[in-house]
Structure formats: C-alpha cells, structure tokens
Design a protein around this motif. Structure first.
Motif, PDB file in Angstrom:
ATOM      1  N   LYS A   3       0.822  -1.206   0.000  1.00 37.59           N
ATOM      2  CA  LYS A   3       0.000   0.000   0.000  1.00 37.59           C
ATOM      3  C   LYS A   3       0.857   1.258   0.000  1.00 37.59           C
ATOM      4  O   LYS A   3       0.448   2.309   0.473  1.00 37.59           O
ATOM      5  N   GLY A   4       2.096   1.173  -0.500  1.00 36.77           N
ATOM      6  CA  GLY A   4       3.002   2.302  -0.489  1.00 36.77           C
ATOM      7  C   GLY A   4       2.501   3.474  -1.312  1.00 36.77           C
ATOM      8  O   GLY A   4       1.521   3.379  -2.058  1.00 36.77           O
ATOM      9  N   ILE A   5       3.223   4.592  -1.183  1.00 38.53           N
ATOM     10  CA  ILE A   5       2.779   5.842  -1.798  1.00 38.53           C
ATOM     11  C   ILE A   5       2.753   5.793  -3.320  1.00 38.53           C
ATOM     12  O   ILE A   5       2.101   6.611  -3.956  1.00 38.53           O
ATOM     13  N   HIS A   6       3.465   4.831  -3.920  1.00 34.11           N
ATOM     14  CA  HIS A   6       3.521   4.754  -5.383  1.00 34.11           C
ATOM     15  C   HIS A   6       2.476   3.805  -5.968  1.00 34.11           C
ATOM     16  O   HIS A   6       2.500   3.532  -7.174  1.00 34.11           O
ATOM     17  N   ASN A   7       1.583   3.336  -5.120  1.00 34.34           N
ATOM     18  CA  ASN A   7       0.659   2.286  -5.551  1.00 34.34           C
ATOM     19  C   ASN A   7      -0.804   2.694  -5.453  1.00 34.34           C
ATOM     20  O   ASN A   7      -1.671   1.893  -5.128  1.00 34.34           O
ATOM     21  N   HIS A   8      -1.066   3.953  -5.769  1.00 36.80           N
ATOM     22  CA  HIS A   8      -2.442   4.451  -5.706  1.00 36.80           C
ATOM     23  C   HIS A   8      -3.162   4.355  -7.045  1.00 36.80           C
ATOM     24  O   HIS A   8      -4.311   4.772  -7.156  1.00 36.80           O
ATOM     25  N   GLN A   9      -2.494   3.848  -8.057  1.00 39.09           N
ATOM     26  CA  GLN A   9      -3.065   3.753  -9.399  1.00 39.09           C
ATOM     27  C   GLN A   9      -2.776   2.373  -9.967  1.00 39.09           C
ATOM     28  O   GLN A   9      -1.733   1.769  -9.669  1.00 39.09           O
ATOM     29  N   LEU A  10      -3.682   1.859 -10.786  1.00 38.58           N
ATOM     30  CA  LEU A  10      -3.444   0.581 -11.460  1.00 38.58           C
ATOM     31  C   LEU A  10      -2.201   0.683 -12.335  1.00 38.58           C
ATOM     32  O   LEU A  10      -2.032   1.642 -13.086  1.00 38.58           O
ATOM     33  N   LYS A  11      -1.348  -0.343 -12.259  1.00 37.42           N
ATOM     34  CA  LYS A  11      -0.099  -0.339 -13.026  1.00 37.42           C
ATOM     35  C   LYS A  11       0.131  -1.702 -13.668  1.00 37.42           C
ATOM     36  O   LYS A  11      -0.171  -2.737 -13.063  1.00 37.42           O
ATOM     37  N   ILE A  12       0.700  -1.672 -14.859  1.00 31.07           N
ATOM     38  CA  ILE A  12       1.145  -2.885 -15.541  1.00 31.07           C
ATOM     39  C   ILE A  12       2.619  -2.727 -15.873  1.00 31.07           C
ATOM     40  O   ILE A  12       3.032  -1.724 -16.473  1.00 31.07           O
ATOM     41  N   ALA A  13       3.426  -3.697 -15.472  1.00 27.24           N
ATOM     42  CA  ALA A  13       4.825  -3.750 -15.880  1.00 27.24           C
ATOM     43  C   ALA A  13       4.908  -4.467 -17.220  1.00 27.24           C
ATOM     44  O   ALA A  13       4.417  -5.593 -17.355  1.00 27.24           O
ATOM     45  N   CYS A  14       5.505  -3.820 -18.209  1.00 23.47           N
ATOM     46  CA  CYS A  14       5.620  -4.389 -19.563  1.00 23.47           C
ATOM     47  C   CYS A  14       7.071  -4.751 -19.838  1.00 23.47           C
ATOM     48  O   CYS A  14       7.929  -3.865 -19.938  1.00 23.47           O
ATOM     49  N   ILE A  15       7.341  -6.033 -19.969  1.00 21.91           N
ATOM     50  CA  ILE A  15       8.691  -6.533 -20.220  1.00 21.91           C
ATOM     51  C   ILE A  15       8.782  -6.892 -21.697  1.00 21.91           C
ATOM     52  O   ILE A  15       8.219  -7.896 -22.144  1.00 21.91           O
ATOM     53  N   ASN A  16       9.471  -6.064 -22.451  1.00 24.68           N
ATOM     54  CA  ASN A  16       9.518  -6.235 -23.907  1.00 24.68           C
ATOM     55  C   ASN A  16      10.603  -5.308 -24.438  1.00 24.68           C
ATOM     56  O   ASN A  16      11.191  -4.532 -23.680  1.00 24.68           O
ATOM     57  N   ASP A  17      10.844  -5.356 -25.729  1.00 26.05           N
ATOM     58  CA  ASP A  17      11.813  -4.425 -26.304  1.00 26.05           C
ATOM     59  C   ASP A  17      11.137  -3.100 -26.660  1.00 26.05           C
ATOM     60  O   ASP A  17       9.910  -3.007 -26.708  1.00 26.05           O
ATOM     61  N   ILE A  18      11.948  -2.100 -26.887  1.00 17.77           N
ATOM     62  CA  ILE A  18      11.471  -0.794 -27.311  1.00 17.77           C
ATOM     63  C   ILE A  18      12.031  -0.500 -28.692  1.00 17.77           C
ATOM     64  O   ILE A  18      13.249  -0.443 -28.885  1.00 17.77           O
ATOM     65  N   SER A  19      11.152  -0.352 -29.666  1.00 21.71           N
ATOM     66  CA  SER A  19      11.549   0.016 -31.024  1.00 21.71           C
ATOM     67  C   SER A  19      11.159   1.468 -31.267  1.00 21.71           C
ATOM     68  O   SER A  19       9.980   1.828 -31.144  1.00 21.71           O
ATOM     69  N   GLY A  20      12.137   2.294 -31.605  1.00 23.09           N
ATOM     70  CA  GLY A  20      11.858   3.709 -31.813  1.00 23.09           C
ATOM     71  C   GLY A  20      10.921   3.973 -32.969  1.00 23.09           C
ATOM     72  O   GLY A  20      10.189   4.962 -32.974  1.00 23.09           O
ATOM     73  N   PHE A  21      10.915   3.073 -33.958  1.00 22.54           N
ATOM     74  CA  PHE A  21      10.040   3.232 -35.117  1.00 22.54           C
ATOM     75  C   PHE A  21       9.499   1.873 -35.526  1.00 22.54           C
ATOM     76  O   PHE A  21      10.198   0.860 -35.451  1.00 22.54           O
TER      77      PHE A  21
END
Length: 281
Positions: A3-21
């Motif tokens: 219940k920490g201060i950073h957990n007041h909103q629904l969050k999804i961790a996305c583990i994947n690559d990042i393609s700029g284009f």
C-alpha cells in the motif's frame, strides 16, 4: 498487497523491447494501456532504432541492466496489478523474467504472457531449442496466455498445419490452460475471410471472436492485442469483452492503415483511432 505511496493507481509492468520506429512491442503497448486508464511501466529487454523487419536497424541488448533496473523498482515498493511479457531474446532473459515474476507477482497481480516465438508455422531464427523449452516452463506463471497458432503448437508439441479445425484449436487452448493459465486466446487464425481468436477459460467456458479480414496483417497487432487484454484484466473487464474490444480495434486500425497507405513495415496505425478504443462501447 503493498500500500506504499507509489501504488495508488493501477499499473502494468511491460517486459519487452522498445523500437523507436515501427509501432511494435512497448512502443505500441504503452499508449494502448494508457488510453485504457492504466499506468504502463516499461522494463526494456532491448532498444532498437526500428524493428527487425526493416533491412537495417540499431540494436542494444539491455539484458545486463535488467536486474539493476528491477532492484530500483523494488526499492520503491512498487506493486503491479498486471505484469506482461513479450519477445524475449535469450535463455538469460527468460530467467530474468522468471525472477521478476517471483519478486513482483503479489496477491492481486495478473500475469499476461505473449510467447512471441514464431508465426506462419516457423519458429523465429533467434529461438533455440533450449529457449523453447524454457518458454514452456515460463507459461506456468501465466494467468492469461496469448499465443498464435504456431506458438500454441510449439508449446504443446502438436505439429503445425494450415487447416486446424475449430475443435482442434479449442482443444489446444484447453491443453495450454492445463499448464497453468486461467485464460488462453489463440490469436489471429486466418480462416475463410475472417480473423479468428479461439478462447478458453478454466472451468470449461470457450468462445470464438471473429472479425472480417480487411487487410494484410502488420507488425504490432499482437502487441496491441495483448495490451488491451492486459488492461482489461487489471480493470476487471470480462475476458470475452476484452478479446472482442482488441479484435475490433485492430480491424479498424488495419483499415485506417490501408487508407493512409502506411507501409506494412511501419506497423498498424492506431493513433488516429484512439478515441474508438474503450471497454464501454
């Protein structure tokens, strides 16, 4: 649940690559998840100037930095309502994702795995036999699994063919569910002018979501699909409604991509249609 201060909103961790284009992986997932009212927190596996479907691209492997990245999230006491994983480039990355699940899969966390291993009956050249075996083990962590038919075959050991019957595909989805996932969607089956998604939920409920085949499939459609499913899961949207929302949105985006004459390499054009993306429609 933390219940920490950073957990007041629904969050999804996305583990994947990042393609700029090229509109794939996290580049596609982040705006989709955000549009659906959930915070997207990327954990990159690699950085690319443009995806590997282009003739030339810059690639930076992020593997050696992933664990340190995760440690900082742990210091913040982050809790994720959803964790989703996409393309993984090595056995070590699969191990790191397993460690992430062990560390961050708390009560109330939904794990969504898109086992990006191949398509059209062929496994990607980067995927070794050892990686395929490790992916089979990783699937046991999933609450929701979204393979295409090629990946479903590889995960179950069933030989791939072009003409699976509907019953065979549904049986395959059920078999995958027996490995751990509560829900399975075998995605993007091209049949008789339609794109079909074969879905199974533990307890025996099954259904098919079908949309008209309107254009050539493009890179990123799988990422858009899994992002909608993930956002729906953490918001408590019924699985069937999430699958239908994803399938219909992708259909509309493919039509718009053709209208704008977007090259297939550039991915699926979704930016102009974001106002259509809603679970309330």
């Amino acid at each position: 649940m933390n219940k920490g201060i950073h957990n007041h909103q629904l969050k999804i961790a996305c583990i994947n690559d990042i393609s700029g284009f090229g509109r794939c992986s996290i580049t596609a997932e982040l705006p989709i998840i955000s549009r659906l009212g959930v915070q997207c927190c990327p954990l990159p596996t690699a950085l690319l100037s443009d995806h590997t479907g282009f003739d030339s691209f810059y690639f930076f492997d992020f593997t050696d930095h992933m664990r340190d990245y995760m440690k900082e999230w742990k210091k913040l006491g982050l809790h994720f309502e959803g964790i989703m994983s996409g393309f993984l480039g090595s056995v070590e990355q699969i191990d790191i994702v397993r460690e992430f699940f062990d560390e961050f899969d708390d009560d109330g966390t939904c794990v969504i795995i898109d086992p990006v291993m191949g398509d059209y009956g062929k496994i990607y050249a980067t995927y070794t036999d050892e990686m395929c075996e490790q992916m089979k083990q990783l699937v046991g962590y999933a609450d929701i699994l979204t393979p295409n038919a090629t990946e479903a075959c590889k995960l179950t050991g069933i030989p791939y063919k072009e003409d699976f019957t509907s019953q065979e595909l549904m049986d395959m989805a059920e078999r995958l569910s027996s490995c751990g996932p509560e829900k399975v969607a075998i995605t993007g089956v091209d049949r008789d002018g339609y794109i079909e998604n074969y879905c199974y939920e533990k307890g025996g409920r099954s259904f098919i979501i079908r949309t008209e085949k309107v254009a050539t499939q493009r890179s990123g459609t799988g990422d858009v699909f899994s992002a909608v499913i993930a956002a729906g899961a953490v918001r408590g949207i019924p699985f069937e409604k999430s699958v239908r929302t994803a399938a219909e949105f992708i259909r509309d985006c493919l039509v718009r991509s053709e209208e704008l004459d977007i090259p297939v390499t550039d991915g699926v054009c979704f930016e102009e249609l974001m106002d259509r993306l809603s679970f309330d429609r």
